[in-house]
Enzyme design. Sequence first.
Site: not given
Ligand SMILES: NC(=O)C1=CN([C@@H]2O[C@H](COP(=O)(O)OP(=O)(O)OC[C@H]3O[C@@H](n4cnc5c(N)ncnc54)[C@H](O)[C@@H]3O)[C@@H](O)[C@H]2O)C=CC1
Ligand SMILES: O=C(O)CCC(=O)C(=O)O
Length: 380
Positions: A54, A90, A191, A193, A195, A213, A253
Site C-alpha cells: 500500500r 504486507k 464504486l 474497481k 464496488g 462514492d 471503500a
Molecule cells: N481490488 C481487489 O482485488 C481487492 C480489494 N480489496 C479491498 O476492497 C476495497 C475496494 O477495493 P478497490 O475497488 O480495488 O479500490 P478502489 O480504490 O478502486 O475503489 C475504492 C472506491 O471507494 C471510493 N471511496 C473512498 N472513500 C470513500 C468514502 N468515504 N465514501 C464512499 N466512497 C469512498 C473511492 O472513490 C473509490 O471509487 C478496498 O478496501 C480494498 O483494500 C480487498 C481485496 C482485494
Molecule cells: O494483491 C496482493 O498482492 C495480495 C492480496 C492482498 O494484499 C489483499 O487481499 O489484501
Amino acid sequence: MEIKKVAMNKNDLDRMEKMAGHEQVMFCNDPSVGLKAIIAIHDTTLGPALGGTRMYPYATVDKALEDVLRLSEGMTYKCAAADIDFGGGKAVIIGNPKTDKTAALLRSFGQYVDSFNGRFYTGTDMGTTMNDFIQVSKETNFVTGIPEVYGGGGDSSIPTSQGVIYSLQATSQYLSGSRELGGKTYAIQGLGKVGFKVASYLLEIGANVFVTDVHEDVLEKIKRKANNLKGSVTVVNSDDIYGVDADIFIPCAMGGVINDHTIEQLRVKSIVGSANNQLRSTKHAKDLHNKGILYAPDYIVNSAGLIQVADELYEPNKDRVLLKTKEIYQSLLEIYQQAAVEGMNTLEAANHKCRQKIEEQQHRNHFFSRGRRPKWNIRE
Ligand SMILES: NC(=O)C1=CN([C@@H]2O[C@H](COP(=O)(O)OP(=O)(O)OC[C@H]3O[C@@H](n4cnc5c(N)ncnc54)[C@H](O)[C@@H]3O)[C@@H](O)[C@H]2O)C=CC1
Ligand SMILES: O=C(O)CCC(=O)C(=O)O
C-alpha cells in the site's frame, strides 16, 4: 568491553509490544530516492508471506506501522481461510502515490523485497498499480499481480467482485433459504474497481441499489448504466449510506467503517463487502452480533484477489482461480453455521477456524526454506 544498556522510553516499549506478534518487521530507508517503507511478516507457518503493498501519505511512521501490522495479520487469516499455502505479510510505502511515486523509488523498494529471498511475495494494494510492479519486478522475482501481457493474472478485482457475489449468495441462503439476490435492496459504499462490478451485477439481476462514492464521475457512470438494466439505483451522500433501508450493506471503500457511530445507524440484516479491516476493532463484531446483524468476515469475502495473485505464482490459470473462488460460498456458510452452533459471533468463528489450521501446521514451518513452490487444493 562494557555493554551500554539502552533505556527504552514508553513509546519505544509500546512499539516493540505492538510488533511482538509478528515474525519480522523491516524498516526500509533509501534517502537517495525518498523511499520510506515498512515490510511486515506476520506468520509463515502455512507458507511464504504474501500480501500487497500500500502507498499512502501516512501522517506519522507509527500510523504506517499500525496499518502494516494490522494488514499483515489479516493476510495470515485470509490465506488460512482461503486454504492457500501462503502466510501473512504486507508492505506500506509512506508517501503520496500521486506525487511521490517514481520508477527509482519502486526499484529501490524491489531490492528490499528481494532481500527476503522468497520469504515475502508482494503485489498491488491501495495506491499502487499493476504497472508499478513492472518496475519492482526489475529488481526481484518475488512479485505477483502483474498485467497479463507480462505473464501475470491481470486485474484481481474481477475475481474479488465474483467472490463478493458468492458471499452475498451464501448470506442470502443462510438468512432466507435461497441464494437468489434479485428483488432485494443493497447499500454499496465505494464504486471503485470492486464496488462498480458488484453494483452492475446486482442491477442486471433486478436489485434495488443505494450507492455512494466521493467521486462524482463513477456515480454518473452507474446511473447511466442502470438506465438499460432491470434494477434501480439511488445515489446518497457518503454519510447517509449507513442509515438507508436495505437488506445488505456492502462496504467496498476504506477500512474502519464499522464502528460505534455507524452500528447505531445501520438498519440492514447483514454486512458483506470487500473492504479490508471493515471493523474498527474486534469488539464491533460482537456489537453487530448483539444487534442481530450478520457480519461476513471481510477476509473471507474478499479473498479471491489473493487467490488470483497466489495462482499467478504457479502460472496464471483463470479456470483454477474461478474454482477456488467458488469455494468462498461454502466456506462462508460453514462459518455462519459454526458460529450459530458454538454461540460465537462470525468473526470469532472464522478466526478460531484459521488459528486451528495454523496450529495444526506449526511443524512444517520450513516450507519456504526448501525453495519449493506452494500448491493448494481445490475442494471436491
Ligand atoms: N481490488 C481487489 O482485488 C481487492 C480489494 N480489496 C479491498 O476492497 C476495497 C475496494 O477495493 P478497490 O475497488 O480495488 O479500490 P478502489 O480504490 O478502486 O475503489 C475504492 C472506491 O471507494 C471510493 N471511496 C473512498 N472513500 C470513500 C468514502 N468515504 N465514501 C464512499 N466512497 C469512498 C473511492 O472513490 C473509490 O471509487 C478496498 O478496501 C480494498 O483494500 C480487498 C481485496 C482485494
Ligand atoms: O494483491 C496482493 O498482492 C495480495 C492480496 C492482498 O494484499 C489483499 O487481499 O489484501
